[in-house]
Design a protein around this motif. Structure first.
Motif, PDB file in Angstrom:
ATOM      1  N   GLU A   1       0.576   4.627  -1.735  1.00  0.00           N
ATOM      2  CA  GLU A   1      -0.255   5.699  -2.219  1.00  0.00           C
ATOM      3  C   GLU A   1       1.356   7.072  -2.315  1.00  0.00           C
ATOM      4  O   GLU A   1       0.997   7.656  -2.284  1.00  0.00           O
ATOM      5  CB  GLU A   1      -0.039   5.899  -0.117  1.00  0.00           C
ATOM      6  CG  GLU A   1      -1.380   4.565   0.947  1.00  0.00           C
ATOM      7  CD  GLU A   1      -1.307   4.685   1.559  1.00  0.00           C
ATOM      8  OE1 GLU A   1      -0.592   5.079   2.287  1.00  0.00           O
ATOM      9  OE2 GLU A   1      -2.107   4.082   2.522  1.00  0.00           O
TER      10      GLU A   1
ATOM     11  N   TYR B   1       0.713  10.848  -3.251  1.00  0.00           N
ATOM     12  CA  TYR B   1       1.295  11.548  -2.969  1.00  0.00           C
ATOM     13  C   TYR B   1       1.724  12.555  -4.554  1.00  0.00           C
ATOM     14  O   TYR B   1       1.564  13.561  -4.607  1.00  0.00           O
ATOM     15  CB  TYR B   1       2.230  11.310  -1.942  1.00  0.00           C
ATOM     16  CG  TYR B   1       1.722  10.930  -0.739  1.00  0.00           C
ATOM     17  CD1 TYR B   1       0.430  10.680  -0.072  1.00  0.00           C
ATOM     18  CD2 TYR B   1       2.523  10.738   0.167  1.00  0.00           C
ATOM     19  CE1 TYR B   1       0.159  10.393   0.334  1.00  0.00           C
ATOM     20  CE2 TYR B   1       2.331  10.175   1.603  1.00  0.00           C
ATOM     21  CZ  TYR B   1       0.964   9.895   1.665  1.00  0.00           C
ATOM     22  OH  TYR B   1       0.145   9.922   3.086  1.00  0.00           O
TER      23      TYR B   1
ATOM     24  N   ILE C   1       0.773  10.244   6.792  1.00  0.00           N
ATOM     25  CA  ILE C   1      -0.482  10.804   6.403  1.00  0.00           C
ATOM     26  C   ILE C   1       0.557  12.428   6.500  1.00  0.00           C
ATOM     27  O   ILE C   1      -0.425  13.402   5.174  1.00  0.00           O
ATOM     28  CB  ILE C   1      -1.138  10.606   7.302  1.00  0.00           C
ATOM     29  CG1 ILE C   1      -2.982   9.238   7.067  1.00  0.00           C
ATOM     30  CG2 ILE C   1      -2.578  12.330   6.805  1.00  0.00           C
ATOM     31  CD1 ILE C   1      -2.306   9.538   5.435  1.00  0.00           C
TER      32      ILE C   1
ATOM     33  N   SER D   1      -1.030   6.411   7.630  1.00  0.00           N
ATOM     34  CA  SER D   1      -2.434   5.739   7.002  1.00  0.00           C
ATOM     35  C   SER D   1      -2.954   5.043   7.877  1.00  0.00           C
ATOM     36  O   SER D   1      -2.537   3.945   8.704  1.00  0.00           O
ATOM     37  CB  SER D   1      -2.093   5.153   5.467  1.00  0.00           C
ATOM     38  OG  SER D   1      -2.870   4.830   4.468  1.00  0.00           O
ATOM     39  N   THR D   2      -4.257   4.711   7.267  1.00  0.00           N
ATOM     40  CA  THR D   2      -5.407   3.289   8.011  1.00  0.00           C
ATOM     41  C   THR D   2      -5.023   2.096   6.965  1.00  0.00           C
ATOM     42  O   THR D   2      -5.395   1.196   7.671  1.00  0.00           O
ATOM     43  CB  THR D   2      -6.943   3.746   8.621  1.00  0.00           C
ATOM     44  OG1 THR D   2      -6.775   3.912   6.963  1.00  0.00           O
ATOM     45  CG2 THR D   2      -6.709   5.632   9.019  1.00  0.00           C
ATOM     46  N   ASN D   3      -4.625   2.019   5.633  1.00  0.00           N
ATOM     47  CA  ASN D   3      -4.017   1.074   5.356  1.00  0.00           C
ATOM     48  C   ASN D   3      -2.595   0.266   5.803  1.00  0.00           C
ATOM     49  O   ASN D   3      -1.767   0.768   6.105  1.00  0.00           O
ATOM     50  CB  ASN D   3      -4.362   1.262   3.300  1.00  0.00           C
ATOM     51  CG  ASN D   3      -5.304   2.035   3.188  1.00  0.00           C
ATOM     52  OD1 ASN D   3      -6.019   1.563   3.162  1.00  0.00           O
ATOM     53  ND2 ASN D   3      -5.072   2.769   2.391  1.00  0.00           N
TER      54      ASN D   3
ATOM     55  N   GLY E   1       0.974   1.060   4.647  1.00  0.00           N
ATOM     56  CA  GLY E   1       0.390   2.759   4.323  1.00  0.00           C
ATOM     57  C   GLY E   1       1.827   3.707   4.794  1.00  0.00           C
ATOM     58  O   GLY E   1       2.241   3.645   5.975  1.00  0.00           O
TER      59      GLY E   1
ATOM     60  N   ASN F   1       0.970  -1.316  -0.112  1.00  0.00           N
ATOM     61  CA  ASN F   1      -0.129   0.003   0.234  1.00  0.00           C
ATOM     62  C   ASN F   1       0.701   1.396  -0.421  1.00  0.00           C
ATOM     63  O   ASN F   1       0.487   2.265  -0.296  1.00  0.00           O
ATOM     64  CB  ASN F   1      -0.851  -0.204   1.741  1.00  0.00           C
ATOM     65  CG  ASN F   1      -1.626  -0.933   1.045  1.00  0.00           C
ATOM     66  OD1 ASN F   1      -2.571  -0.713  -0.233  1.00  0.00           O
ATOM     67  ND2 ASN F   1      -2.615  -2.071   2.344  1.00  0.00           N
TER      68      ASN F   1
END
Length: 204
Positions: free
Chosen positions: A52, A56, A135, A127-129, A132, A48
């Motif tokens: 991500e 970005y 943030i 990130s919640t993934n 990830g 992930n």
């Protein structure tokens, strides 16, 4: 006014360098996307974080290039009515739009984005993934992008006032869609004439 125009030129140079530079982020994102897809198909694995990172990079490219796009006067506009007025009236419309719509919106975004980014940075938001990325750097892109857009908005206001006062020439003369189409047609016709052989001439 000379000092303000000097400030405007500095802002323009900075945003032009940034706008041209971030175009390479799109290419990097394409390579990452292709590599991620290849690894997923060949090795049946992925992350992930790479996905991500693509987001970005695309986000940074669009946010950081927004100010450069404003400088080039390339943001989408509807010219149904605008093109009917004289250039002086168009200048007033542009100035009104910058002062009443662009700058209040951008400054409001900066007002809310400051605490938003600061809170994300302070808490170390991730990130919640699974797997990830962090943030807060992505949220910081929003803050920086709108800050650059605010600076360019200020530069455009300075230049617009200077143009209306006759201090500098118009850096972005208005060309209607019809005129642009006519010019493009003339260029294409000229290119066609140059590429076609003259009567009786044999192309080698």
């Amino acid at each position: 006014m000379g000092g303000l125009l000097g400030l405007s030129r500095s802002i323009d140079r900075m945003n032009e360098l940034i706008g041209r530079g971030v175009s390479w982020l799109i290419l990097i994102a394409i390579f990452i996307s292709a590599g991620n897809a290849t690894v997923r198909k060949v090795l049946n694995t992925s992350s992930n974080a790479w996905l991500e990172l693509q987001w970005y990079l695309f986000g940074a490219a669009f946010l950081f290039a927004a100010a450069y796009t404003l400088k080039q006067n390339e943001h989408i506009r509807i010219d149904i009515v605008y093109g009917l007025f004289s250039r002086r009236v168009q200048h007033w419309i542009d100035l009104f739009g910058h002062l009443v719509f662009l700058m209040p919106f951008v400054l409001l975004m900066l007002y809310y984005l400051g605490p938003y980014v600061e809170r994300s940075w302070r808490t170390g938001e991730v990130s919640t993934n699974a797997g990830g990325l962090t943030i807060w750097p992505a949220k910081s892109l929003l803050l920086i992008g709108f800050f650059l857009l605010a600076l360019q908005g200020l530069s455009e206001i300075i230049k617009k006032i200077a143009v209306m006062r006759g201090i500098i020439p118009d850096p972005a003369p208005f060309i209607s869609a019809h005129e642009a189409a006519e010019r493009e047609g003339e260029l294409l016709a000229g290119d066609a004439k140059l590429s076609d052989p003259r009567p009786g001439e044999v192309r080698k």
